[in-house]
Design a protein around this motif. Structure first.
Motif, PDB file in Angstrom:
ATOM      1  N   ASP A 347       0.847  -1.200   0.000  1.00  0.00           N
ATOM      2  CA  ASP A 347       0.000   0.000   0.000  1.00  0.00           C
ATOM      3  C   ASP A 347       0.884   1.253   0.000  1.00  0.00           C
ATOM      4  O   ASP A 347       2.019   1.222   0.478  1.00  0.00           O
ATOM      5  CB  ASP A 347      -0.902  -0.001   1.240  1.00  0.00           C
ATOM      6  N   ASP A 348       0.353   2.355  -0.530  1.00  0.00           N
ATOM      7  CA  ASP A 348       1.067   3.629  -0.447  1.00  0.00           C
ATOM      8  C   ASP A 348       1.102   4.037   1.021  1.00  0.00           C
ATOM      9  O   ASP A 348       0.047   4.282   1.618  1.00  0.00           O
ATOM     10  CB  ASP A 348       0.325   4.704  -1.261  1.00  0.00           C
ATOM     11  N   ALA A 349       2.312   4.114   1.578  1.00  0.00           N
ATOM     12  CA  ALA A 349       2.424   4.387   3.015  1.00  0.00           C
ATOM     13  C   ALA A 349       2.011   5.822   3.322  1.00  0.00           C
ATOM     14  O   ALA A 349       2.235   6.731   2.505  1.00  0.00           O
ATOM     15  CB  ALA A 349       3.854   4.137   3.455  1.00  0.00           C
ATOM     16  N   TYR A 350       1.448   6.015   4.498  1.00  0.00           N
ATOM     17  CA  TYR A 350       1.074   7.362   4.938  1.00  0.00           C
ATOM     18  C   TYR A 350       2.355   8.128   5.248  1.00  0.00           C
ATOM     19  O   TYR A 350       3.095   7.779   6.180  1.00  0.00           O
ATOM     20  CB  TYR A 350       0.177   7.262   6.173  1.00  0.00           C
ATOM     21  N   ASP A 351       2.653   9.122   4.447  1.00  0.00           N
ATOM     22  CA  ASP A 351       3.898   9.879   4.609  1.00  0.00           C
ATOM     23  C   ASP A 351       3.698  11.287   4.046  1.00  0.00           C
ATOM     24  O   ASP A 351       3.991  11.564   2.875  1.00  0.00           O
ATOM     25  CB  ASP A 351       5.026   9.139   3.863  1.00  0.00           C
ATOM     26  N   PRO A 352       3.196  12.213   4.870  1.00  0.00           N
ATOM     27  CA  PRO A 352       2.865  13.549   4.365  1.00  0.00           C
ATOM     28  C   PRO A 352       4.075  14.274   3.757  1.00  0.00           C
ATOM     29  O   PRO A 352       3.918  14.976   2.753  1.00  0.00           O
ATOM     30  CB  PRO A 352       2.374  14.291   5.612  1.00  0.00           C
ATOM     31  N   ASP A 353       5.251  14.071   4.346  1.00  0.00           N
ATOM     32  CA  ASP A 353       6.423  14.778   3.816  1.00  0.00           C
ATOM     33  C   ASP A 353       6.748  14.307   2.402  1.00  0.00           C
ATOM     34  O   ASP A 353       6.971  15.111   1.491  1.00  0.00           O
ATOM     35  CB  ASP A 353       7.626  14.556   4.736  1.00  0.00           C
ATOM     36  N   ALA A 354       6.762  12.973   2.258  1.00  0.00           N
ATOM     37  CA  ALA A 354       7.036  12.407   0.932  1.00  0.00           C
ATOM     38  C   ALA A 354       5.945  12.827  -0.052  1.00  0.00           C
ATOM     39  O   ALA A 354       6.222  13.113  -1.231  1.00  0.00           O
ATOM     40  CB  ALA A 354       7.125  10.894   1.019  1.00  0.00           C
ATOM     41  N   ALA A 355       4.709  12.880   0.430  1.00  0.00           N
ATOM     42  CA  ALA A 355       3.578  13.264  -0.432  1.00  0.00           C
ATOM     43  C   ALA A 355       3.758  14.693  -0.940  1.00  0.00           C
ATOM     44  O   ALA A 355       3.543  14.988  -2.119  1.00  0.00           O
ATOM     45  CB  ALA A 355       2.275  13.130   0.345  1.00  0.00           C
ATOM     46  N   LYS A 356       4.159  15.551  -0.021  1.00  0.00           N
ATOM     47  CA  LYS A 356       4.345  16.965  -0.363  1.00  0.00           C
ATOM     48  C   LYS A 356       5.426  17.104  -1.447  1.00  0.00           C
ATOM     49  O   LYS A 356       5.259  17.843  -2.423  1.00  0.00           O
ATOM     50  CB  LYS A 356       4.772  17.714   0.903  1.00  0.00           C
ATOM     51  N   LYS A 357       6.501  16.361  -1.249  1.00  0.00           N
ATOM     52  CA  LYS A 357       7.623  16.421  -2.193  1.00  0.00           C
ATOM     53  C   LYS A 357       7.182  15.877  -3.563  1.00  0.00           C
ATOM     54  O   LYS A 357       7.480  16.468  -4.607  1.00  0.00           O
ATOM     55  CB  LYS A 357       8.786  15.596  -1.633  1.00  0.00           C
ATOM     56  N   MET A 358       6.450  14.775  -3.501  1.00  0.00           N
ATOM     57  CA  MET A 358       6.011  14.132  -4.747  1.00  0.00           C
ATOM     58  C   MET A 358       5.100  15.082  -5.547  1.00  0.00           C
ATOM     59  O   MET A 358       5.179  15.148  -6.780  1.00  0.00           O
ATOM     60  CB  MET A 358       5.236  12.870  -4.384  1.00  0.00           C
ATOM     61  N   LEU A 359       4.263  15.789  -4.806  1.00  0.00           N
ATOM     62  CA  LEU A 359       3.351  16.743  -5.446  1.00  0.00           C
ATOM     63  C   LEU A 359       4.150  17.880  -6.096  1.00  0.00           C
ATOM     64  O   LEU A 359       3.878  18.288  -7.226  1.00  0.00           O
ATOM     65  CB  LEU A 359       2.388  17.298  -4.384  1.00  0.00           C
ATOM     66  N   ALA A 360       5.154  18.339  -5.370  1.00  0.00           N
ATOM     67  CA  ALA A 360       5.995  19.418  -5.902  1.00  0.00           C
ATOM     68  C   ALA A 360       6.767  18.932  -7.132  1.00  0.00           C
ATOM     69  O   ALA A 360       6.863  19.646  -8.144  1.00  0.00           O
ATOM     70  CB  ALA A 360       6.965  19.894  -4.819  1.00  0.00           C
ATOM     71  N   ASP A 361       7.261  17.688  -7.045  1.00  0.00           N
ATOM     72  CA  ASP A 361       7.982  17.111  -8.190  1.00  0.00           C
ATOM     73  C   ASP A 361       7.091  17.004  -9.417  1.00  0.00           C
ATOM     74  O   ASP A 361       7.555  17.088 -10.557  1.00  0.00           O
ATOM     75  CB  ASP A 361       8.524  15.710  -7.842  1.00  0.00           C
ATOM     76  N   ALA A 362       5.823  16.796  -9.169  1.00  0.00           N
ATOM     77  CA  ALA A 362       4.875  16.690 -10.294  1.00  0.00           C
ATOM     78  C   ALA A 362       4.486  18.062 -10.813  1.00  0.00           C
ATOM     79  O   ALA A 362       3.652  18.184 -11.721  1.00  0.00           O
ATOM     80  CB  ALA A 362       3.629  15.911  -9.847  1.00  0.00           C
TER      81      ALA A 362
END
Lengths: 533, 335
Positions: A347-362
């Protein structure tokens, strides 16, 4: 009409009294009134419990407590090499029920089986419109109208179905409630008497219980079918006491006014468990709740964005707060109790920091989105508004502003299928027949992605859809399992949904009740139930 | 008198037409429709949706549907449920006795308690009795029915075990119901204990349904009595030495009852509205619960014709009250 009903009731009462003074009566506090007693035109579980699971039987059945298919009215069947021909051998000597309103003159035969399906799929069948405006939703939506090429009576006890294309879930479809086998002789008798509509009020089947009387919106009475071909029911009489309010059902159960109740309110479960006179059975529901992104809409057309959002939402917190822990986090679109569930998927792990970065990368910043929260409780989702609020708070942590929107239920269902829908929609599904096709194909395939279809993410992945199509054609279960497992990997990688939960289903009952088996498909059957004196 | 009756009857025709428009329009204004609800999470292709709407006749212009509805009504056809496929009128007639039985018990409770309480409160104006009863009436009037019903169930049925939780009759009894009135049918059945069971099932729902009318009747009786008690003819009656019982019972109460009777008549509408919630809580198989189910399923024919039938009953009761009013109050009749 009234006098007739009264007379029927009186004669039924005499029959019940004649059953002896020690008759065992099981009272089930059902959650609503059946729409009718012919299972074919309806889609509600309440109707299926009252008609299909009591009065009728089917060619094949789901073994109690499982979704595996076992012989029903067909004692055996063969499938041709090319997967196009299904030949069913019927049990000999199966009797339709004798009631106050009908006495059968012959046993079940191939004509009844063909009639049961032909009346649903063939508009020219004289019984197709036995009540004006009637339609056969399940027959159409399960695709039987396009799937079945022909039906043939080989002999009195042999029926052959020929399909237009191989379809592995076909057998499971035949175990569903809409596929209940009805009596052609009874239908013909009613038609000849100009009383076709009675078919929906006074059912005659081959199931474990015989219909006795229905007092509208109040009580349905059945008695055990003495001629039932299977194991005879343990109780003599079965009564459905229609009680729509969940809190009142719980009170009735506590007061001993009924023995079994479905659908307790989540808030009542602890109190019911604490009552020494009650037991509360529970089972993982064959369901899933999800948040479907509109993958046609920017920036949700980018799987990275969807994955980032999935990683920002703490699903365990939703399970704890909304389900009070009575559910599990979902990672696949099918529940873990279903065959072909791919537990290897991560499953996609709950990780707000990684999520934020991934969103910025996109390349996404300052994202505003809508979350659709449905206005009703469903078995897979007791409180969508609360769930949406928790999601909103989680998304705010990664800088995404979410607004919660809702509509009246019918509107919600319709608008959520629109191609230009603005926002991600909370919805879910409960399985019809225990086949993975009934989840993945219905909810995620390219065919279902159009307007009005059940694929609310409008996600069309050719590779995924091809795997599903291949799995539907294959008859080998190992082969199918492998294909569905692969499909789940693609699903997770592409993330058209945030998979939220699989809820737990509860069934409180008196400690006097034994032999009750919870059905993963959510229907309620009482042929195996006994009750202590 | 005949002119008076005809005058009142002439109001019925425009009211009837008005109600058909409101009832017909009401369900269609609600968002969602029966076909969408039938499709559920599975969805439905736009083509199939159109086909289903056409099959049910809902694809036609709204005025055409209305005229068709009106035409059928004039021929005594109230339509068929699109869910159960049963004729609306026969369902109504099957379920109505249950509502009537409950409403009758509720209005009896409301009148038998409400009128004496109102009279006593007026006679003892400003006393603790007056204050307690009138405050209670205000609380009763503001009571959320659903909460109140559930509270009584939990207390009397759940904790104390004095009354049954819901339904009309213990399921152990089973007998024909030719009249549909369980109190009568249980007596006719001759089964021991059946009548007691039917009566015990009526206690809580009747109390819940009676709560608002009881509060209204008590307060109305009190204010009407206070008004009458200050009239000259009451003072005269006292002055000529009549007993207080005769002053109150004959001179005051009879006159005070004129507005109270109108209030009681108006409570029939309140009872019908209250029945919707009361029947839902107590699983009472009457027309209130039937309407709730039909609205949630968007069963247009049932909702529009059901509303019309209920409104018809309220209209007839109000007409009877109007006539009664004219009978006991000659000033109205001759005006």
């Amino acid at each position: 009409m009234k006098l007739k009903t009264s007379l029927l009731a009186a004669s039924a009462m005499m029959a019940m009294l004649a059953g002896g003074v020690n008759a065992k009566t099981l009272i089930y506090c059902s959650e609503g009134s059946p729409e009718g007693f012919d299972p074919a035109p309806y889609t509600a579980g309440t109707t299926f419990d009252a008609a299909a699971r009591t009065v009728y039987s089917r060619l094949v059945e789901f073994a109690p407590g499982t979704t595996s298919i076992v012989p029903g009215l067909a004692e055996s069947w063969t499938i041709s090499e090319d997967g196009l021909e299904y030949t069913f051998k019927l049990r000999a000597g199966v009797k339709f029920q004798t009631t106050d309103y009908f006495t059968p003159t012959r046993d079940l035969n191939a004509d009844d089986v063909i009639f049961s399906f032909d009346r649903q799929g063939n508009a020219d069948n004289p019984f197709n419109q036995y009540v004006a405006g009637i339609s056969y939703e399940y027959y159409t939506s399960m695709g039987l109208d396009t799937m079945i090429k022909s039906m043939e009576k080989v002999d009195d006890l042999t029926v052959k179905f020929t399909l237009n294309a191989p379809n592995a879930p076909f057998l499971a479809d035949l175990g569903m409630d809409f596929a209940s086998i009805v009596s052609k002789e009874y239908a013909d008798t009613l038609m000849a008497a100009g009383k076709g509509a009675d078919f929906n009020n006074q059912p005659v089947g081959t199931g474990p219980f015989v219909f006795v009387a229905y007092q509208k919106d109040a009580v349905i009475r059945y008695k055990a079918n003495p001629d039932y071909f299977g194991t005879k029911p343990m109780v003599d009489d079965l009564v459905f006491a229609i009680t729509t309010d969940a809190a009142v059902r719980a009170q009735k159960l506590k007061a001993g006014e009924c023995h079994v109740m479905p659908y307790p309110a989540p808030a009542d479960i602890e109190a019911l468990k604490a009552d020494p006179n009650l037991t509360v059975m529970e089972q993982a529901g064959l369901n899933v709740a999800y948040l479907a992104y509109n993958t046609l809409q920017k920036p949700f057309d980018d799987p990275h964005v969807r994955k980032a959002l999935n990683m920002a939402i703490d699903k365990q917190a939703i399970i704890d707060a909304v389900f009070q822990g009575t559910g599990i986090v979902a990672k696949n679109p099918i529940p873990p109790t279903m065959w072909s569930y791919n537990d290897a998927v991560k499953d996609d792990a709950y990780d707000p920091d990684a999520a934020k970065k991934m969103l910025a990368d996109a390349g996404v910043s300052d994202l505003h989105m809508n979350i659709w929260a449905m206005p009703v409780q469903r078995p897979y989702m007791p409180n969508a508004r609360r769930t949406a609020e928790l999601m909103q708070a989680d998304l705010a942590r990664i800088g995404v502003t979410a607004e919660i929107v809702s509509y009246e239920w019918g509107e919600y269902l319709k608008k959520s299928t629109e191609l230009d829908r603005d926002g991600a929609v909370i919805l879910g599904w409960t399985g019809d027949n225990g086949d993975p096709d009934n989840f993945m194909n219905v909810l995620l395939s390219c065919q279902a992605a159009g307007e009005g279809g059940a694929n609310r993410s409008h996600w069309c992945n050719e590779e995924f859809s091809d795997l599903l199509a291949k799995a539907a054609l294959a008859s080998d279960i190992d082969e199918r399992t492998r294909l569905y497992e692969q499909a789940q990997v693609i699903f997770k990688d592409q993330a058209p949904w945030l998979t939220i939960d699989h809820s737990t289903v509860f069934m409180p009952m008196s400690t006097k009740v034994t032999g009750y088996v919870m059905n993963p498909l959510g229907t309620h059957a009482f042929d195996t139930v006994d009750i202590a004196e | 008198m005949i002119k008076f009756i005809l005058g009142r009857l002439s109001y019925l025709i425009p009211t009837f037409i008005g109600i058909t428009i409101v009832a017909f329009g009401f369900v269609r204004i609600l968002p969602g429709d029966p076909v969408l609800l039938m499709a559920g999470e599975r969805g439905m292709s736009p083509e199939h949706y159109q086909e289903m709407m056409a099959r049910l006749g809902f694809d036609r212009p709204i005025w055409q549907q209305y005229l068709d509805y009106l035409w059928k009504l004039l021929h005594g056809d109230f339509g068929n449920s699109i869910v159960t496929k049963q004729p609306v009128l026969s369902d109504f007639l099957t379920l109505f006795p249950a509502t009537l039985e409950l409403a009758f018990c509720a209005i009896v409770i409301a009148v038998v308690i409400g009128v004496p309480v109102g009279v006593l409160a007026a006679l003892k104006r400003g006393s603790w009795f007056d204050q307690v009863t009138m405050t209670s009436a205000l609380v009763g009037y503001s009571m959320p029915i659903f909460w109140w019903g559930l509270l009584l169930i939990i207390l009397f049925s759940g904790n104390l075990g004095w009354t049954p939780v819901s339904g009309r009759m213990s399921l152990l009894y089973y007998f024909p119901t030719p009249t549909g009135f369980m109190l009568i049918d249980s007596l006719m059945s001759g089964q021991k204990g059946a009548f007691a069971s039917a009566a015990s099932h009526l206690i809580l729902p009747s109390i819940v349904l009676a709560t608002i009318p009881l509060a209204v009747i008590a307060r109305q009786t009190r204010s009407a009595m206070l008004e009458v008690l200050s009239e000259d003819y009451v003072r005269t009656a006292r002055a000529k030495g009549l007993t207080p019982r005769r002053v109150v019972g004959v001179h005051a109460l009879r006159n005070a009852m004129i507005p109270v009777i109108t209030t009681i008549g108006l409570q029939v509408g309140v009872l019908m509205a209250g029945a919707i919630l009361t029947e839902t809580i107590f699983s009472w198989p009457g027309i209130g619960k039937w309407m709730v189910d039909s609205i949630s399923r968007r069963d247009y024919p049932v909702v529009q014709s059901g509303l019309l039938l209920i409104a018809g009953i309220v209209m007839v009761v109000n007409l009877v009250v109007d006539l009664l009013y004219g009978l006991i109050n000659p000033r109205i009749r001759h005006s």
